[in-house]
Design a protein around this motif. Structure first.
Motif, short mmCIF file in Angstrom:
data_model
loop_
_atom_site.label_atom_id
_atom_site.label_comp_id
_atom_site.label_asym_id
_atom_site.label_seq_id
_atom_site.Cartn_x
_atom_site.Cartn_y
_atom_site.Cartn_z
N ALA A 164 34.63 55.84 31.00
CA ALA A 164 34.97 56.75 32.09
C ALA A 164 33.83 56.84 33.09
N ALA A 165 32.60 56.95 32.60
CA ALA A 165 31.43 57.04 33.48
C ALA A 165 31.24 55.73 34.24
N PHE A 166 31.45 54.61 33.55
CA PHE A 166 31.34 53.28 34.18
C PHE A 166 32.33 53.17 35.33
N THR A 167 33.57 53.53 35.09
CA THR A 167 34.60 53.42 36.12
C THR A 167 34.31 54.36 37.29
N GLU A 168 33.92 55.59 36.96
CA GLU A 168 33.66 56.57 38.02
C GLU A 168 32.52 56.14 38.93
N LEU A 169 31.45 55.58 38.34
CA LEU A 169 30.29 55.18 39.13
C LEU A 169 30.54 53.89 39.90
N PHE A 170 30.89 52.83 39.18
CA PHE A 170 30.93 51.51 39.80
C PHE A 170 32.15 51.28 40.68
N PHE A 171 33.23 52.01 40.44
CA PHE A 171 34.39 51.91 41.31
C PHE A 171 34.59 53.18 42.12
N GLY A 172 33.53 54.00 42.17
CA GLY A 172 33.50 55.21 42.99
C GLY A 172 32.43 55.06 44.05
N PRO A 173 31.33 55.82 43.96
CA PRO A 173 30.28 55.76 44.98
C PRO A 173 29.67 54.38 45.19
N GLU A 174 29.62 53.54 44.13
CA GLU A 174 29.05 52.20 44.29
C GLU A 174 29.91 51.30 45.16
N GLY A 175 31.20 51.64 45.29
CA GLY A 175 32.04 50.95 46.25
C GLY A 175 32.60 49.61 45.82
N ASN A 176 32.54 49.28 44.51
CA ASN A 176 33.14 48.03 44.05
C ASN A 176 34.66 48.18 43.95
N ALA A 177 35.36 47.07 43.96
CA ALA A 177 36.82 47.08 43.85
C ALA A 177 37.23 45.96 42.91
N PRO A 178 38.18 46.20 42.02
CA PRO A 178 38.62 45.16 41.07
C PRO A 178 39.07 43.88 41.76
N GLU A 179 39.72 44.01 42.91
CA GLU A 179 40.23 42.81 43.59
C GLU A 179 39.12 41.92 44.16
N HIS A 180 37.89 42.45 44.25
CA HIS A 180 36.76 41.66 44.73
C HIS A 180 35.74 41.39 43.62
N SER A 181 36.12 41.61 42.37
CA SER A 181 35.23 41.46 41.22
C SER A 181 35.77 40.42 40.25
N PHE A 182 34.87 39.87 39.41
CA PHE A 182 35.25 38.79 38.51
C PHE A 182 34.69 39.03 37.11
N LEU A 183 35.42 38.50 36.12
CA LEU A 183 35.08 38.65 34.71
C LEU A 183 35.05 37.27 34.07
N ALA A 184 34.02 37.01 33.26
CA ALA A 184 33.92 35.76 32.50
C ALA A 184 34.34 36.04 31.06
N MET A 185 35.19 35.16 30.51
CA MET A 185 35.70 35.33 29.15
C MET A 185 35.40 34.08 28.31
N ARG A 186 34.97 34.31 27.08
CA ARG A 186 34.82 33.23 26.10
C ARG A 186 35.87 33.49 25.03
N GLY A 187 37.01 32.85 25.16
CA GLY A 187 38.13 33.19 24.30
C GLY A 187 38.60 34.60 24.60
N GLU A 188 38.56 35.46 23.60
CA GLU A 188 38.96 36.85 23.76
C GLU A 188 37.78 37.77 24.06
N GLU A 189 36.59 37.18 24.17
CA GLU A 189 35.36 37.97 24.33
C GLU A 189 34.90 38.02 25.79
N PRO A 190 34.75 39.21 26.37
CA PRO A 190 34.17 39.30 27.71
C PRO A 190 32.66 39.05 27.66
N VAL A 191 32.17 38.09 28.46
CA VAL A 191 30.77 37.68 28.34
C VAL A 191 29.99 37.77 29.66
N GLY A 192 30.63 38.21 30.71
CA GLY A 192 29.91 38.34 31.97
C GLY A 192 30.79 38.96 33.04
#
Length: 293
Positions: free
Chosen positions: A35-63
């Motif tokens: 909850a704190a992660f979402t509130e900060l990084f997609f709140g005042p920090e101004g990031n947006a999911p549509e402009h962000s990327f996730l790296a996956m190794r199989g089922e594991e998020p790695v970056g």
């Protein structure tokens, strides 16, 4: 095998897992719940999911690489709000691929520059970004002062201190044309800050100074009308913030601002050892499309 997803196409829980794993050994503690992660990084920090990327190794998020777009310093800008990869994959090319996707997103969105902050002591990250073409644009410094160390100052009867609406802070910021303010202290970020206290100093009914205090005693904005400077108004504003909202400490951050640095040094603030570089990468492909008439 590593695959890359746009954050808007996956679950926020996976972003949070990647964040925790990748920042577990960071120079600054970054542990926080989802909850704190979402509130900060997609709140005042101004990031947006549509402009962000996730790296996956199989089922594991790695970056992950978080990104947000804003009109910043007069230019449409894509900022990297966080880049991190799990320790065992560092140096494997995952960070470089995430930043390639980040740059492509900036070009696709018509941005004219990429922007980010990096801790000055993080030599590995600094060298990595410089290798990608980023340059140091500003130094972002951090100051703090404890309540018991602050020497309060009162004003003469011609001045009054009172709470003001946020829109008056925004108006004063917009008049400071050409003045660089770091991303986290800009008006677009402050609009998303849930806890904010706005104080102003009035003289003959006109606003001559103002300040905005956020959560945990963070002083995001401090302004004094040029003709009213060196009269103790900024000191009186900080005194009113301490007296009115009772923070044990007030912190202040700014980029290459001699007036604010002079104020902080003169009034006894302590500069923190940690400071950051604000780094920029002009998007040449976009600039080449601009025709000057």
């Amino acid at each position: 095998m590593i695959c890359y997803l746009r954050a808007s196409e996956t679950q926020n829980a996976l972003l949070h897992q990647a964040f925790l794993k990748s920042f577990a050994d960071y120079l600054v503690p970054m542990a926080m719940d989802q909850a704190a992660f979402t509130e900060l990084f997609f709140g005042p920090e101004g990031n947006a999911p549509e402009h962000s990327f996730l790296a996956m190794r199989g089922e594991e998020p790695v970056g992950l690489c978080l990104g947000g777009i804003r009109h910043f310093d007069g230019l449409r800008t894509l900022r990297c709000g966080a880049l991190a990869v799990v320790p065992d994959l560092r140096g494997s090319g995952v960070s470089r691929e995430l930043m390639r996707l980040h740059k492509e997103e900036g070009l696709a969105q018509g941005c004219r520059q990429l922007f980010l902050e990096v801790i000055a002591d993080n030599r590995r990250a600094l060298n990595f970004y410089q290798g990608l073409g980023y340059f140091k644009a500003y130094e972002l410094k951090f100051y703090a002062i404890e309540r018991q160390n602050w020497l309060s100052k009162s004003l003469t009867e011609e001045f009054t201190v009172e709470e003001i609406p946020f829109k008056q802070i925004a108006e004063k910021r917009r008049l400071l044309k050409g003045q660089h303010i770091n991303w986290q202290n800009e008006i677009e970020a402050l609009e998303r800050v849930h806890e904010k206290h706005c104080l102003g100093i009035l003289r003959k009914g006109k606003l001559v100074a103002c300040a905005l205090l956020g959560a945990k005693g963070k002083l995001h904005f401090l302004w004094v009308k040029e003709a009213m400077r060196c009269k103790g108004l900024a000191t009186a504003l900080v005194s009113a913030l301490f007296e009115g909202f009772q923070p044990q400490q007030i912190t202040l951050s700014f980029s290459n601002n001699a007036a604010l640095e002079g104020f902080a040094r003169k009034t006894g603030w302590t500069q923190k050892d940690l400071f950051e570089y604000e780094m920029c990468l002009p998007l040449q492909a976009v600039w080449n499309e601009i025709t000057v008439h």
